[in-house]
Design an enzyme around this catalytic site. Structure first.
Site, PDB file in Angstrom:
ATOM      1  N   LYS A  42       0.704  -1.110   0.139  1.00 36.41           N
ATOM      2  CA  LYS A  42      -0.014  -0.134   0.020  1.00 36.41           C
ATOM      3  C   LYS A  42       0.856   1.375   0.059  1.00 36.41           C
ATOM      4  O   LYS A  42       0.347   2.346  -0.182  1.00 36.41           O
ATOM      5  CB  LYS A  42      -0.809  -0.045   1.274  1.00 36.41           C
ATOM      6  CG  LYS A  42      -1.692  -1.027   1.310  1.00 36.41           C
ATOM      7  CD  LYS A  42      -2.437  -1.146   2.646  1.00 36.41           C
ATOM      8  CE  LYS A  42      -3.197  -2.487   3.061  1.00 36.41           C
ATOM      9  NZ  LYS A  42      -3.783  -2.514   4.502  1.00 36.41           N
ATOM     10  N   GLY A  43       2.105   1.082   0.633  1.00 32.67           N
ATOM     11  CA  GLY A  43       2.851   2.147   0.690  1.00 32.67           C
ATOM     12  C   GLY A  43       3.317   3.195  -0.431  1.00 32.67           C
ATOM     13  O   GLY A  43       3.354   4.140  -0.100  1.00 32.67           O
ATOM     14  N   GLU A  98       7.775   2.228  -6.004  1.00 34.39           N
ATOM     15  CA  GLU A  98       7.988   1.673  -4.673  1.00 34.39           C
ATOM     16  C   GLU A  98       8.126   2.804  -3.790  1.00 34.39           C
ATOM     17  O   GLU A  98       8.522   3.947  -4.048  1.00 34.39           O
ATOM     18  CB  GLU A  98       9.152   0.640  -4.497  1.00 34.39           C
ATOM     19  CG  GLU A  98       9.045  -0.762  -4.693  1.00 34.39           C
ATOM     20  CD  GLU A  98       8.385  -1.126  -3.254  1.00 34.39           C
ATOM     21  OE1 GLU A  98       7.724  -0.446  -2.420  1.00 34.39           O
ATOM     22  OE2 GLU A  98       8.305  -2.465  -3.016  1.00 34.39           O
ATOM     23  N   ASP A 102      14.779  -1.061   0.852  1.00 38.88           N
ATOM     24  CA  ASP A 102      15.409  -1.255   1.934  1.00 38.88           C
ATOM     25  C   ASP A 102      16.361  -2.484   1.677  1.00 38.88           C
ATOM     26  O   ASP A 102      17.477  -2.056   1.308  1.00 38.88           O
ATOM     27  CB  ASP A 102      14.492  -1.759   3.148  1.00 38.88           C
ATOM     28  CG  ASP A 102      15.093  -1.718   4.561  1.00 38.88           C
ATOM     29  OD1 ASP A 102      16.260  -1.505   4.660  1.00 38.88           O
ATOM     30  OD2 ASP A 102      14.605  -2.517   5.399  1.00 38.88           O
ATOM     31  N   LYS A 130      17.043   3.140   1.244  1.00 38.51           N
ATOM     32  CA  LYS A 130      17.943   3.046   2.427  1.00 38.51           C
ATOM     33  C   LYS A 130      19.004   2.213   2.208  1.00 38.51           C
ATOM     34  O   LYS A 130      18.764   0.848   2.343  1.00 38.51           O
ATOM     35  CB  LYS A 130      17.046   2.509   3.593  1.00 38.51           C
ATOM     36  CG  LYS A 130      16.903   2.951   4.774  1.00 38.51           C
ATOM     37  CD  LYS A 130      16.352   1.859   5.601  1.00 38.51           C
ATOM     38  CE  LYS A 130      14.971   2.357   6.226  1.00 38.51           C
ATOM     39  NZ  LYS A 130      14.464   1.295   7.323  1.00 38.51           N
ATOM     40  N   PHE A 151      13.722   3.562  11.178  1.00 42.70           N
ATOM     41  CA  PHE A 151      12.575   3.333  10.566  1.00 42.70           C
ATOM     42  C   PHE A 151      11.793   4.398  10.541  1.00 42.70           C
ATOM     43  O   PHE A 151      11.384   5.103  11.428  1.00 42.70           O
ATOM     44  CB  PHE A 151      11.777   2.200  11.630  1.00 42.70           C
ATOM     45  CG  PHE A 151      10.462   1.788  10.863  1.00 42.70           C
ATOM     46  CD1 PHE A 151      10.782   0.496   9.994  1.00 42.70           C
ATOM     47  CD2 PHE A 151       9.370   1.942  11.387  1.00 42.70           C
ATOM     48  CE1 PHE A 151       9.600   0.238   9.661  1.00 42.70           C
ATOM     49  CE2 PHE A 151       8.344   1.532  10.804  1.00 42.70           C
ATOM     50  CZ  PHE A 151       8.401   0.492   9.877  1.00 42.70           C
ATOM     51  N   ASP A 158       3.856   2.959   6.423  1.00 46.17           N
ATOM     52  CA  ASP A 158       3.077   2.609   7.912  1.00 46.17           C
ATOM     53  C   ASP A 158       3.927   2.101   8.677  1.00 46.17           C
ATOM     54  O   ASP A 158       5.171   1.550   8.647  1.00 46.17           O
ATOM     55  CB  ASP A 158       1.891   1.688   7.758  1.00 46.17           C
ATOM     56  CG  ASP A 158       2.429   0.371   7.281  1.00 46.17           C
ATOM     57  OD1 ASP A 158       3.387   0.024   6.629  1.00 46.17           O
ATOM     58  OD2 ASP A 158       1.952  -0.525   7.950  1.00 46.17           O
TER      59      ASP A 158
END
Ligand code: 5GP
Ligand code: MG
Length: 179
Positions: A42-43, A98, A102, A130, A151, A158
């Site tokens: 969902k990001g 995206e 990470d 990241k 984070f 989220d």
């Protein structure tokens, strides 16, 4: 600022300006060729909504829901496809969106799958990168911002399904997830 956010990394204004720059770069790259935008749920939805309004080529939009994260903050390195793309990607130019890269596992697996289905080209755009925890080398064509190994939440990202609505990108207080 939300009480669980330790500090803001990028303000709403900074994010907006960077997305506009990325859209111009992407427009230059495609020179009017049609693309299928695939937003990873969902990001990346917030990023996708802001970006596509500024794209000048013919755009179709689709979504894939695949993640390597549960409600925790550590990647299992396993991809679970919860919702697949609905459009036929064969012979299409795919612009894969995206929220954040990470370890690179998620993007690596999704790219492999789309290539296997005969996409003509795949270009990636990620809002945040990241690099510190990268495990899989990934093709990163357009990057919004490099961020430190912390984070982060907000702008679609989220923690346990909260904070996606924050208009800025912030570092989540460790006390929220270290109990
Ligand atoms: P990767 O497969 O590259 O390790 O992880 C990518 C996914 O992990 C992202 O799409 C995102 O859902 C999640 N993720 C990685 N880092 C963060 C972070 O700092 N904050 C949040 N909210 N999600 C993250
Ligand atoms: Mg994600």
């Amino acid at each position: 600022m939300n009480k669980n956010v330790e500090r803001i990394l990028f303000t709403e204004e900074q994010l907006k300006n960077r997305v506009s720059e990325m859209a111009q770069e992407i427009n230059k790259h495609y020179k009017g060729e049609p693309v299928v935008v695939v937003s990873v749920l969902k990001g990346s939805v917030v990023f996708a909504v802001d970006l596509i309004k500024q794209l000048d080529m013919p755009v179709s939009l689709d979504f894939i829901c695949a993640s390597s994260y549960g409600s925790g903050t550590i990647s299992s390195g396993k991809l679970i496809i919860k919702k697949d793309v609905e459009l036929d990607v064969e012979g299409k130019n795919i612009l894969l969106l995206e929220d954040i890269i990470d370890t690179g596992e998620t993007l690596h697996e999704i790219m492999k799958m789309l290539k296997g289905r005969g996409a003509k080209s795949i270009v990636t755009a990620m809002m945040f990168n990241k690099p510190a925890r990268r495990k899989k080398a990934v093709q990163a064509d357009f990057i919004g911002f490099d961020i430190p190994d912390e984070f982060v939440v907000g702008y679609g990202l989220d923690y346990d399904e909260q904070y996606r609505n924050l208009p800025y990108l912030g570092v989540l207080k460790r006390s929220v997830y270290e109990k």
